[in-house]
Write an enzyme that holds these catalytic residues in place. Structure first.
Site, mmCIF file in Angstrom:
data_model
loop_
_atom_site.group_PDB
_atom_site.id
_atom_site.type_symbol
_atom_site.label_atom_id
_atom_site.label_comp_id
_atom_site.label_asym_id
_atom_site.label_seq_id
_atom_site.Cartn_x
_atom_site.Cartn_y
_atom_site.Cartn_z
ATOM 1 N N CYS A 114 29.828 33.683 64.146
ATOM 2 C CA CYS A 114 28.332 33.479 64.881
ATOM 3 C C CYS A 114 27.411 32.984 63.732
ATOM 4 O O CYS A 114 26.508 32.562 64.290
ATOM 5 C CB CYS A 114 28.322 35.026 64.872
ATOM 6 N N HIS A 263 20.887 35.400 66.242
ATOM 7 C CA HIS A 263 22.154 35.375 66.905
ATOM 8 C C HIS A 263 22.313 36.456 68.075
ATOM 9 O O HIS A 263 21.692 37.394 67.632
ATOM 10 C CB HIS A 263 23.278 35.850 65.810
ATOM 11 N N ASN A 293 27.633 37.050 74.010
ATOM 12 C CA ASN A 293 27.414 36.344 72.869
ATOM 13 C C ASN A 293 28.584 35.032 72.922
ATOM 14 O O ASN A 293 29.643 35.299 72.830
ATOM 15 C CB ASN A 293 28.356 37.581 71.852
#
Ligand code: UT7
Length: 336
Positions: A114, A263, A293
């Site tokens: 990420c 994020h 995500n």
């Protein structure tokens, strides 16, 4: 005058197939209520059988090149951040390079999950500041959907992730003042003691009995496993610290920043970071509701959305922070 890097074009891509929470509830023991309440996610996009991360990267890269008005032949370095590579080796950047038809420039994969896009931007920034390269493509591209456990056993992880890609073109620029478009700073961190809090064990060369065995497959080691609470707590702490790093290094305050890109792992994580740092909700650009995500693709995909809907305007001071598997985290401050 000083040589700095700046973002001159942004692009993104998501596959057309939309998977709602209701669709997931038909596959496993979950519900729209649980997913929305715990994560904020309403839907995500999933790839088709013939799609590949390098194929998504190509779409995003081409869009970023067009936005920057840069020819692919003028790119000096190709950086692809992904945790879902086309293949175990070679790197996805090599597959992308072949698809782009630009041979001989370096093609590098970044394995920071990420945080991969922040790591990639930082690497590009260092090469540009030193004068080694002038134009760099930084891409985050992910296909999670082909590698998720779609049974009840995988529901805690599977509902979170979506597929997509985002890309930026970074170019050298001569800056005279802090009002000029530029990357001011990047800060990178990792804490490997949290490596198994979110990881995919197999295939892997650390296994005594081989890369991937029937026993691994029977145990489901080919699917990501997560300690959700540990990841959550660390994400709030580390992204907050990352924003502090970025502000302190540049002697600016939260009030000076026009827009924050965090994020997108869980809307509640980002709300907690905003609350902790006293950032007004309107300054945080969230996309998790519609994309889930998308790991390394998240921040450039968000930037592309924000450009398209007019939220992200030239001259804005923009802070970004990410946290993910590794643990890895980082931040950056830029003048758009
Ligand atoms: O980029 C980094 C990637 N990951 C993250 O940042 C994730 C960070 N962690 C989180 O976002 C949260 O921890 C989750 C959203 C994953 C989980 O939320 P939570 O509030 O921490 O829930 P929990 O893990 O404590 O689970 C609560 C309950 C459990 O049932 P019991 O034990 O209370 O009966 C779970 O089994 O929710 C259950 N559960 C689900 N129920 C319906 C777990 N996943 C699901 C699901 N649908 N998908």
């Amino acid at each position: 005058m000083a040589v700095r890097s700046r973002i001159t074009g942004v692009g993104g891509f998501v596959p057309s197939r939309v998977v709602t929470n209701h669709d997931l509830a038909a596959m496993m023991d979950t519900s729209d209520e649980w997913i929305v309440e715990r994560t904020g996610i309403q839907q995500r996009h999933w790839a088709g059988p013939d799609d590949s991360p390098s194929g998504f990267a190509l779409e995003a890269a081409n869009a970023a090149l067009t936005a920057a008005n840069v020819a692919k032949e003028d790119i000096d370095l190709l950086l692809v951040a992904t945790l879902s590579p086309d293949h175990f080796f070679p790197g996805t950047a090599c597959f992308l390079q072949a698809k782009m038809g630009i041979s001989e420039i370096p093609a590098l994969d970044i394995r920071q999950q990420c945080t991969g896009f922040i790591y990639g931007t930082s690497i590009a920034d260092q090469f540009i500041r030193t004068g080694m390269y002038e134009k760099v493509l930084v891409i985050g591209s992910e296909i999670h959907s082909k590698g998720l456990d779609k049974t009840d056993a995988g529901r805690d992880v599977t509902v979170l992730f979506g597929d997509g890609a985002g890309a930026i073109v970074m170019e050298a620029t001569d800056v005279e003042s802090t009002d000029d478009s530029q990357v001011f700073s990047t800060h990178l961190h990792a804490d490997g003691s949290g490596a198994d809090a979110l990881w995919l064990s197999s295939p892997g060369m650390a296994h005594p009995d081989g890369l991937v065995t029937h026993a691994h497959l029977d145990r489901g080691d080919q699917y990501p496993k997560m300690n959700g609470r540990a990841v959550y707590v660390n994400a709030v702490k580390r992204m907050s610290e990352g924003i502090h790093d970025a502000l302190a290094a540049n002697e600016v305050t939260i009030d000076d920043v026009d827009l924050f890109f965090f994020h997108q792992a869980n809307l509640r994580i980002n709300e907690a970071v905003a609350q902790r740092l006293q950032i007004p909700a309107g300054k945080v650009y969230n996309t998790i509701q519609k994309f889930g995500n998308t790991t390394a693709a998240t921040i450039p995909l968000g930037m592309k959305e924000a450009v398209e809907d007019g939220t992200l305007q030239p001259g804005m001071l923009v802070a970004c922070a990410a946290f993910g598997s590794g643990f890895t985290w980082g931040s950056m401050l830029i003048r758009w």
